[in-house]
Write an enzyme that holds these catalytic residues in place. Structure first.
Site, PDB file in Angstrom:
ATOM      1  N   SER A  97      -1.296  -1.280   0.352  1.00  0.00           N
ATOM      2  CA  SER A  97      -2.327  -1.685  -0.594  1.00  0.00           C
ATOM      3  C   SER A  97      -2.203  -3.151  -0.971  1.00  0.00           C
ATOM      4  O   SER A  97      -1.106  -3.713  -0.984  1.00  0.00           O
ATOM      5  CB  SER A  97      -2.261  -0.811  -1.843  1.00  0.00           C
ATOM      6  OG  SER A  97      -0.921  -0.584  -2.228  1.00  0.00           O
TER       7      SER A  97
ATOM      8  N   ASP B 249       1.495  -5.535  -9.790  1.00  0.00           N
ATOM      9  CA  ASP B 249       2.793  -5.945  -9.259  1.00  0.00           C
ATOM     10  C   ASP B 249       2.618  -6.291  -7.783  1.00  0.00           C
ATOM     11  O   ASP B 249       1.795  -5.684  -7.081  1.00  0.00           O
ATOM     12  CB  ASP B 249       3.803  -4.798  -9.352  1.00  0.00           C
ATOM     13  CG  ASP B 249       4.271  -4.508 -10.770  1.00  0.00           C
ATOM     14  OD1 ASP B 249       3.777  -5.159 -11.711  1.00  0.00           O
ATOM     15  OD2 ASP B 249       5.130  -3.625 -10.933  1.00  0.00           O
TER      16      ASP B 249
END
Length: 289
Positions: free
Chosen positions: A248, A108
């Protein structure tokens, strides 16, 4: 960076995290604090705390602040903040495109695409890299000249597990520790330090997209990358690993004439706009399936 969804709807993407990071890197006090936080002993202490039961008091506020829909995730009692942060989706909440010629998103997030040459500047987590500096390997970087770099940036509310983009043979893991550098102020206007985020990558000999570099980028201070496999045969959509607490990003490098990225993502990237995607969703196709 602002973003669009796959239907073309436009959204402003100015998060509190973005504002905080801009403030940190644009003043002397912020940069001093960042140097302290980047110290290995501090980073390790923060990460260790996130693994403890007392860190669970952060979970409720985090869910409310980031509008996380917990009905999408497995129901369980979390023993630490990191256990919550790496929570698993319920079955059926993501669908992996099984068409072999389709390139899927590994996670995602918000995707941006860069054409690769030796001067290409890739923006990741408020840092800027060339392909060679990101890999710390000029010979490997040269193999991807003329190819495509795909950057998928996760925000704190995203699902923080990621998968392999294709079936094939996975090589060894390469880990590059993050660093904080002091820079002569004559070189940069007001940012007297710059950072390299910790990152890990492997080379995938894939069935449909050639020799692919798949890289995970963690946060400078507390982000941790947890990859599951050493050298192995892997399959499209198989879970590769997870990010523990911290910023991230997943980065993919493809060689020339291997992949054609979908037109909406290319158009948005050219305009400086990210495109919102989900794990397993098609984002391109093999050039010559």
């Amino acid at each position: 960076m602002d973003y669009k969804d796959r239907k073309g709807n436009f959204f402003k993407n100015r998060t509190g995290q973005d504002k905080f990071l801009d403030a940190v890197y644009s003043n002397v006090c912020g940069r001093f604090v960042m140097k302290i936080l980047a110290a290995p002993v501090i980073s390790k202490a923060v990460g260790s705390f996130m693994d403890t039961w007392p860190s669970t008091f952060l979970i409720g506020g985090f869910i409310r602040k980031n509008h996380i829909r917990m009905s999408d995730y497995e129901r369980k009692k979390y023993r630490s903040f990191n256990a919550f942060f790496t929570r698993k989706l319920r079955d059926g909440k993501r669908t992996v495109d099984k068409e072999p010629s389709h390139l899927i998103s590994p996670c995602d997030g918000m995707v941006t695409v860069y054409p690769i040459d030796l001067r290409t500047k890739i923006s990741v987590k408020h840092s800027c890299y060339t392909v060679a500096s990101m890999l710390r390997d000029e010979k490997l970087a040269a193999e991807y000249a003329g190819g495509i770099c795909v950057v998928v940036r996760l925000s704190v509310d995203n699902y923080h597990r990621y998968c392999y983009v294709d079936t094939g043979k996975k090589g060894r893991n390469y880990f590059l520790p993050g660093m904080l550098h002091t820079v002569n102020p004559a070189i940069l206007d007001h940012v007297k330090i710059y950072k390299e985020n910790a990152r890990s990558y492997c080379i995938l000999e894939t069935k449909n997209f050639g020799k692919v570099v798949q890289m995970e980028v963690g946060a400078m201070c507390v982000g941790r990358i947890n990859n599951y496999h050493r050298e192995a045969l892997v399959r499209r959509g198989q879970e590769k690993g997870r990010f523990e607490y911290g910023g991230s990003t997943v980065v993919l490098f493809f060689k020339r004439d291997e992949v054609a990225v979908d037109d909406d993502i290319l158009k948005n990237s050219a305009q400086g706009i990210e495109t919102k995607v989900r794990l397993g969703e098609r984002i391109g196709k093999a050039m010559f399936p």
